[in-house]
Design a protein around this motif. Structure first.
Motif, PDB file in Angstrom:
ATOM      1  N   SER B 142      27.222   7.261  24.537  1.00  0.00           N
ATOM      2  CA  SER B 142      27.022   6.365  25.490  1.00  0.00           C
ATOM      3  C   SER B 142      27.953   5.781  26.299  1.00  0.00           C
ATOM      4  O   SER B 142      29.010   5.823  25.983  1.00  0.00           O
ATOM      5  CB  SER B 142      26.118   5.167  24.836  1.00  0.00           C
ATOM      6  N   VAL B 166      26.895  11.866  28.203  1.00  0.00           N
ATOM      7  CA  VAL B 166      26.199  11.522  26.406  1.00  0.00           C
ATOM      8  C   VAL B 166      25.404  11.837  25.963  1.00  0.00           C
ATOM      9  O   VAL B 166      24.445  12.508  26.340  1.00  0.00           O
ATOM     10  CB  VAL B 166      26.609   9.783  27.248  1.00  0.00           C
ATOM     11  N   GLN B 168      22.587   9.576  24.966  1.00  0.00           N
ATOM     12  CA  GLN B 168      21.800   9.223  25.794  1.00  0.00           C
ATOM     13  C   GLN B 168      22.745   7.531  26.733  1.00  0.00           C
ATOM     14  O   GLN B 168      23.430   7.733  26.081  1.00  0.00           O
ATOM     15  CB  GLN B 168      20.916   8.274  24.415  1.00  0.00           C
ATOM     16  N   ALA B 169      21.248   7.482  27.462  1.00  0.00           N
ATOM     17  CA  ALA B 169      22.454   6.886  28.639  1.00  0.00           C
ATOM     18  C   ALA B 169      20.943   6.059  28.738  1.00  0.00           C
ATOM     19  O   ALA B 169      19.732   6.443  29.400  1.00  0.00           O
ATOM     20  CB  ALA B 169      22.934   7.559  29.916  1.00  0.00           C
TER      21      ALA B 169
END
Ligand SMILES: Cc1cc2nc3c(=O)[nH]c(=O)nc-3n(C[C@H](O)[C@H](O)[C@H](O)COP(=O)(O)OP(=O)(O)OC[C@H]3O[C@@H](n4cnc5c(N)ncnc54)[C@H](O)[C@@H]3O)c2cc1C
Ligand code: SF4
Ligand code: SF4
Ligand code: FES
Lengths: 370, 268
Positions: B142, B166, B168-169
């Protein structure tokens, strides 16, 4: 112990090993050799030749060990027991150091060496090789213990039912590494030769007769016959190649049905060297000790990485063990890690026989290629 | 097996679970480590773990970036300036950074894998004129878990291409989301003139190395840093076995020609 280049032929005939054991004890050695205890031949301190298991042999099979009376008085008419010399040269638990907390950090102290000098009496050719193999793996503290040890090796005249030293590339005659080398002949009397200068110095002090050509011949014949009586063998193919090509073999799953992942094979194997470090602290938390203990690639935590072990299945752990012994040991140390002593076969509670497993792998590969 | 004594002289919090410690020798300094080599770091009374060198400074000071995942790494992450630690090493074979010849460098890092690659990045900046294109592709879980973000500007100013992604953001992240392999297209313009260095989770290195090989890179030009349990660092404890390798001794960095067949076997 110093390696010599060339095997020296027996020069002397000894009527008894008691003077040898007495001389070594007088020199300050702790003399270790085979003795009969609780129905098994174990390694322990010897005070005289009468401690040797005279007249005892063994009956071995995969997963089975029994002592039996022999019809002669031989002291070395048995093959290796569960222990090997790594008990002394690469002990199961060794203190590395002790750290002591101070006002602004800590200090680290190494315990002094125990100062014990061992004399090993009755080292088999397979175990002599295993000692040297571990020496090529382990570092300076092993080298120091080995350097101060006195080795009396004995040619094998009586292979056990689980032995396969010849196809493992050694035995039944002693290779290099001993200070004094013996061949047990009828009586028992012992053909002896010194292989090093310190071996010569000890041998010179012992009561002896010169070995006659006939006696030498008798010794050589007994050793040659031992080779012929070897019951197990490794297939005569390139095992390193077989094992690196067998990583996905079905046989690993088959053997995993039987293997208990108990690690006995690694504990009894004279070349298995793996260890872990263990840290202990005293109750106050001011003194921390670091130990080295034997470990086994069969232990689930052995391959632990954050998140879990790499080798979770028994098949992957058996594959690791066998592939290392016979295959990747070559890559890492330039030789095989198996001397064919047969201990892993005898002491496996499931009776798994590595010679059989290798043959099955060879068979599987041949079938796959047809 | 005796550790040398070092003291934490600086501690920098990188992310919620990762810190960088600067360690100075309390007595004799150790041999200067090469990029990609590692030390065994000992926290008093807790234990010892392998940790890569993430930078070196004058006076024998070494930087280590540590992610707290268990007992020892947590204790190390909590070590405040002044704390004494034990250090052994440096161990292993590091990155084979081409010395000259104008090669392009491609550095691909996943998570804490950026730590052992930072010395290569700094080296490439120091000798910038000896390389062609230098690209750094960085993947993190992240945005908050990206390492060394304060340095990216300096890296870019030195002419490095720095790409990040990333897994997941949360809202507000304007950057790339997805696997680090998605950053690769276009980064390898001339496969024969490129050297790639990869460090991250094994699965990430496996797919990245595969992708680079598919783009025409020769396996020996793709280097990966392998990870196994390590207790000694000197080829004696047996824990770091991976097929024919003792990773502490013949690795952790190896060529993909060695690693590829090993990556292909489960539980090796
Ligand atoms: C060559 C190399 C370089 C590394 N460099 C870094 C780095 O720069 N920064 C960083 O944060 N981490 C690094 N690691 C990973 C780090 O060593 C582990 O996170 C650490 O060992 C976990 O120990 P623990 O006691 O905190 O965790 P636990 O999960 O409690 O582990 C228990 C024990 O298992 C062993 N172990 C667990 N995970 C690993 C692992 N991944 N690798 C090796 N042994 C392990 C250790 O002996 C450890 O003490 C590196 C690993 C290797 C092999
Ligand atoms: S693998 Fe078995 S036969 Fe070979 S040396 Fe070890 S215990 Fe002996
Ligand atoms: S092979 Fe036999 S001795 Fe070795 S771990 Fe399996 S069950 Fe135990
Ligand atoms: S870490 Fe002990 S052998 Fe590699």
């Amino acid at each position: 112990m110093v390696l010599t280049r060339k095997r020296v032929l027996p020069t002397a005939m000894l009527d008894s090993l008691s003077p040898l054991i007495a001389a070594l004890r007088a020199d300050g050695y702790s003399v270790i050799g085979p003795t009969l205890r609780d129905g098994a031949i174990v390694l322990a301190e010897l005070t005289s030749a009468s401690d040797l298991p005279h007249g005892w042999g063994v009956e071995l099979d995969a997963g089975s060990y029994r002592v039996r009376r022999r019809d002669d008085d031989a002291a070395f008419g048995h093959s290796s027991g569960a222990q090997s010399w790594k008990t002394y040269l690469h002990p199961a638990k060794v203190p590395f150091w002790t750290a002591q907390k101070t006002s602004d950090g800590f200090t680290v102290d190494v315990p002094p060496p125990d100062g014990i000098r061992y004399a090993f009496v009755g080292v088999r050719p397979c175990d002599l090789r295993a000692i040297a193999i571990q020496g090529r793996v382990l570092g300076s503290s092993y080298a120091a213990r080995l350097e101060s040890a006195f080795i009396v090796a004995v040619d094998c005249t009586e292979p056990g039912e689980a032995c396969f030293c010849v196809t493992a590339g050694g035995g039944p005659a002693c290779g290099p590494g001993a200070d004094i080398q013996l061949t047990e002949t009828v009586g028992p009397r012992y053909l002896a030769s010194a292989q090093t200068t310190i071996g010569q110095a000890v041998l010179d002090t012992l009561p002896q007769q010169p070995a006659t050509p006939a006696e030498r011949e008798q010794g050589a014949t007994a050793v040659a016959q031992a080779a012929e009586r070897m019951q197990r063998h490794l297939p005569s193919i390139d095992l390193r190649d077989l094992l690196s090509g067998s990583r996905n073999a079905a046989r690993w799953d088959e053997v995993a049905q039987r293997c208990l992942a108990c690690g006995n094979c690694t504990m009894v194997c004279p070349t298995c060297f793996c260890t872990s470090v263990r840290d202990t602290t005293d109750l106050g938390g001011d003194i921390a000790q670091r130990w080295q203990t034997w470990d086994s690639c069969f232990d689930l935590d052995f391959s632990y990485l954050h998140g879990g072990p790499v080798r979770t299945s028994t098949s992957s752990r058996y594959r690791q063990w066998l592939s290392h012994k016979l295959g990747t040991w070559h890559d890492q140390f330039g030789e095989s890690g198996c001397v064919g002593c047969g201990r892993c076969i005898v002491w496996c509670p499931a009776g798994i026989d590595l010679t059989e497993e290798v043959s099955a792998l060879a068979q599987e590969r041949q079938t796959d290629h047809e | 097996m005796m550790p040398s004594l070092f003291r934490v002289v600086h501690r920098r919090v990188e992310t919620h679970d990762t810190v960088t410690l600067a360690l100075a020798p309390a007595s004799e300094p150790l041999t200067p480590p090469a990029p990609g080599q590692f030390h065994m770091l000992y926290a008093f009374g807790i234990g010892e773990i392998p940790v890569s060198v993430s930078a070196t400074e004058d006076a024998g000071i070494q930087l280590h970036t540590i992610r707290a995942v268990g007992a020892v790494s947590r204790a190390l992450c909590q070590a405040m300036p002044g704390t004494m630690l034990g250090v052994r090493g440096p161990f292993g074979k590091g990155w084979r950074v081409p010395a000259q010849g104008g090669k392009n460098l491609l550095i691909v890092a996943g998570g804490i894998g950026l730590a052992p690659l930072r010395p290569v990045i700094r080296e490439a900046i120091r000798r910038r004129e000896q390389y062609g294109n230098v690209a750094v592709a960085i993947g993190a879980r992240s945005p908050g878990e990206q390492l060394y973000t304060a340095e990216y500007r300096e890296w870019r100013d030195a002419g490095l291409k720095v790409l990040t992604t990333v897994d997941q953001a949360p809202g507000g992240w304007g950057g790339h989301v997805g696997l680090v392999t998605q950053l690769l297209p276009g980064l390898v313009t001339s496969p024969a003139a490129t050297v790639a260095m990869l460090c991250g989770p094994e699965a990430m290195m496996r797919v990245t190395a595969r992708a680079l090989a598919d783009q025409g890179m020769a396996a020996p030009s793709i280097q990966v840093s392998l990870e196994r349990n390590m207790q000694c660092g000197i080829g004696e404890c047996g824990h770091c076995q991976l097929g024919p390798l003792l990773v502490c001794r013949s690795g952790p960095v190896t060529g993909y020609e060695v690693a590829e067949p090993l990556f292909a076997v489960k539980e090796l």
